[in-house]
Write a protein that holds these residues in place. Structure first.
Motif, PDB file in Angstrom:
ATOM      1  N   ALA A 150     -12.902 -25.246 -11.524  1.00 42.37           N
ATOM      2  CA  ALA A 150     -13.779 -24.832 -10.424  1.00 42.37           C
ATOM      3  C   ALA A 150     -14.904 -23.937 -10.957  1.00 42.37           C
ATOM      4  O   ALA A 150     -16.050 -24.039 -10.525  1.00 42.37           O
ATOM      5  CB  ALA A 150     -12.972 -24.105  -9.344  1.00 42.37           C
ATOM      6  N   ILE A 151     -14.577 -23.060 -11.915  1.00 42.49           N
ATOM      7  CA  ILE A 151     -15.595 -22.216 -12.546  1.00 42.49           C
ATOM      8  C   ILE A 151     -16.617 -23.102 -13.259  1.00 42.49           C
ATOM      9  O   ILE A 151     -17.826 -22.906 -13.138  1.00 42.49           O
ATOM     10  CB  ILE A 151     -14.950 -21.213 -13.537  1.00 42.49           C
ATOM     11  N   GLN A 168     -17.419 -25.984 -12.485  1.00 41.69           N
ATOM     12  CA  GLN A 168     -18.232 -26.661 -11.468  1.00 41.69           C
ATOM     13  C   GLN A 168     -19.028 -25.666 -10.612  1.00 41.69           C
ATOM     14  O   GLN A 168     -19.657 -26.050  -9.624  1.00 41.69           O
ATOM     15  CB  GLN A 168     -17.340 -27.533 -10.579  1.00 41.69           C
ATOM     16  N   GLY A 169     -18.960 -24.395 -10.972  1.00 38.73           N
ATOM     17  CA  GLY A 169     -19.802 -23.407 -10.310  1.00 38.73           C
ATOM     18  C   GLY A 169     -19.256 -22.777  -9.046  1.00 38.73           C
ATOM     19  O   GLY A 169     -19.972 -22.099  -8.317  1.00 38.73           O
ATOM     20  N   ARG A 170     -17.957 -22.992  -8.763  1.00 48.00           N
ATOM     21  CA  ARG A 170     -17.389 -22.417  -7.528  1.00 48.00           C
ATOM     22  C   ARG A 170     -16.050 -21.736  -7.797  1.00 48.00           C
ATOM     23  O   ARG A 170     -15.082 -21.924  -7.063  1.00 48.00           O
ATOM     24  CB  ARG A 170     -17.165 -23.530  -6.473  1.00 48.00           C
ATOM     25  N   TRP A 182     -14.783 -18.407  -7.733  1.00 52.86           N
ATOM     26  CA  TRP A 182     -14.152 -17.499  -6.771  1.00 52.86           C
ATOM     27  C   TRP A 182     -13.838 -18.147  -5.420  1.00 52.86           C
ATOM     28  O   TRP A 182     -12.761 -17.910  -4.871  1.00 52.86           O
ATOM     29  CB  TRP A 182     -14.980 -16.225  -6.601  1.00 52.86           C
ATOM     30  N   PRO A 183     -14.756 -18.958  -4.864  1.00 51.54           N
ATOM     31  CA  PRO A 183     -14.390 -19.609  -3.596  1.00 51.54           C
ATOM     32  C   PRO A 183     -13.105 -20.432  -3.725  1.00 51.54           C
ATOM     33  O   PRO A 183     -12.261 -20.437  -2.826  1.00 51.54           O
ATOM     34  CB  PRO A 183     -15.592 -20.517  -3.300  1.00 51.54           C
ATOM     35  N   PHE A 184     -12.935 -21.097  -4.888  1.00 50.78           N
ATOM     36  CA  PHE A 184     -11.731 -21.908  -5.112  1.00 50.78           C
ATOM     37  C   PHE A 184     -10.499 -21.006  -5.192  1.00 50.78           C
ATOM     38  O   PHE A 184      -9.472 -21.264  -4.554  1.00 50.78           O
ATOM     39  CB  PHE A 184     -11.884 -22.737  -6.386  1.00 50.78           C
ATOM     40  N   ALA A 242     -10.300 -28.492  -3.792  1.00 50.35           N
ATOM     41  CA  ALA A 242     -11.555 -28.810  -4.492  1.00 50.35           C
ATOM     42  C   ALA A 242     -12.429 -29.691  -3.605  1.00 50.35           C
ATOM     43  O   ALA A 242     -13.627 -29.450  -3.444  1.00 50.35           O
ATOM     44  CB  ALA A 242     -11.257 -29.507  -5.824  1.00 50.35           C
ATOM     45  N   LEU A 289     -14.028 -27.893  -0.714  1.00 52.02           N
ATOM     46  CA  LEU A 289     -15.132 -27.006  -1.107  1.00 52.02           C
ATOM     47  C   LEU A 289     -16.343 -27.781  -1.620  1.00 52.02           C
ATOM     48  O   LEU A 289     -17.323 -27.193  -2.061  1.00 52.02           O
ATOM     49  CB  LEU A 289     -14.666 -26.029  -2.191  1.00 52.02           C
ATOM     50  N   LEU A 343     -16.363 -29.714  -4.252  1.00 47.69           N
ATOM     51  CA  LEU A 343     -16.340 -29.897  -5.703  1.00 47.69           C
ATOM     52  C   LEU A 343     -16.044 -31.367  -6.005  1.00 47.69           C
ATOM     53  O   LEU A 343     -15.661 -32.132  -5.128  1.00 47.69           O
ATOM     54  CB  LEU A 343     -15.254 -29.017  -6.335  1.00 47.69           C
TER      55      LEU A 343
END
Length: 171
Positions: A66-67, A69-71, A73-75, A98, A101, A103
């Motif tokens: 997720a990091i 892919q740029g997300r 903390w939200p993940f 994922a 969100l 992703l």
């Protein structure tokens, strides 16, 4: 002429595992710290999956994807809100979150199969053990280790104190 900042911003390392109810409890503190310090404090997710939580290692790898892919903390927050469900459902839940969100869920699934993030997770865990992390959440800031696994009472205040001091020392 170098453009590097001579004193990088203070870092708060949060040793965390995504199947841990105590880490879910700590979400409010993390949000409050982010709101208060914004970009002045770098909050870094560090992985410390515990043996007794069968899906924690996969969840840590999923967080790294997720990091990527740029997300990140939200993940992390979305999975922590569903720790019990992670305990029963495992990897399918990670892929589902994922997808929710926005992703790339296929890529998430592939990352869990090919193990591309295992080394990061294992290195974090080894470093955590080396500095005396025994449970989650554990905060490390300014060379001080604060263990939130036993009690989170007063922990955020302590983190805020240290962070404010470190930020003041920079300016």
């Amino acid at each position: 002429m170098s453009h590097t900042d001579p004193s990088p911003r203070p870092v708060l390392d949060v040793w965390c595992e995504l199947q841990c109810p105590d880490c879910r409890t700590a979400l409010g503190d993390l949000r409050a710290l982010r709101d208060r310090f914004q970009d002045a404090l770098e909050i870094r997710l560090r992985h410390f999956p515990l043996e007794r939580h069968g899906h924690a290692h996969a969840a840590a790898q999923a967080a790294e994807e997720a990091i990527a892919q740029g997300r990140g903390w939200p993940f992390v927050e979305a999975v922590l809100e569903r720790t019990e469900e992670l305990g029963t459902r495992g990897e399918p839940l990670l892929v589902e979150v994922a997808r929710e969100l926005g992703l790339d869920a296929e890529e998430m699934d592939t990352a869990l199969v090919d193990g591309r993030h295992i080394l990061i997770v294992d290195a974090d865990q080894a470093e955590g053990k080396a500095i005396g992390v025994t449970g989650t959440p554990t905060y490390v800031i300014g060379g001080e280790r604060l263990d939130g696994g036993k009690s989170q009472e007063g922990l955020r205040e302590r983190v805020e104190e240290i962070a404010a001091r470190l930020i003041a020392e920079r300016s």
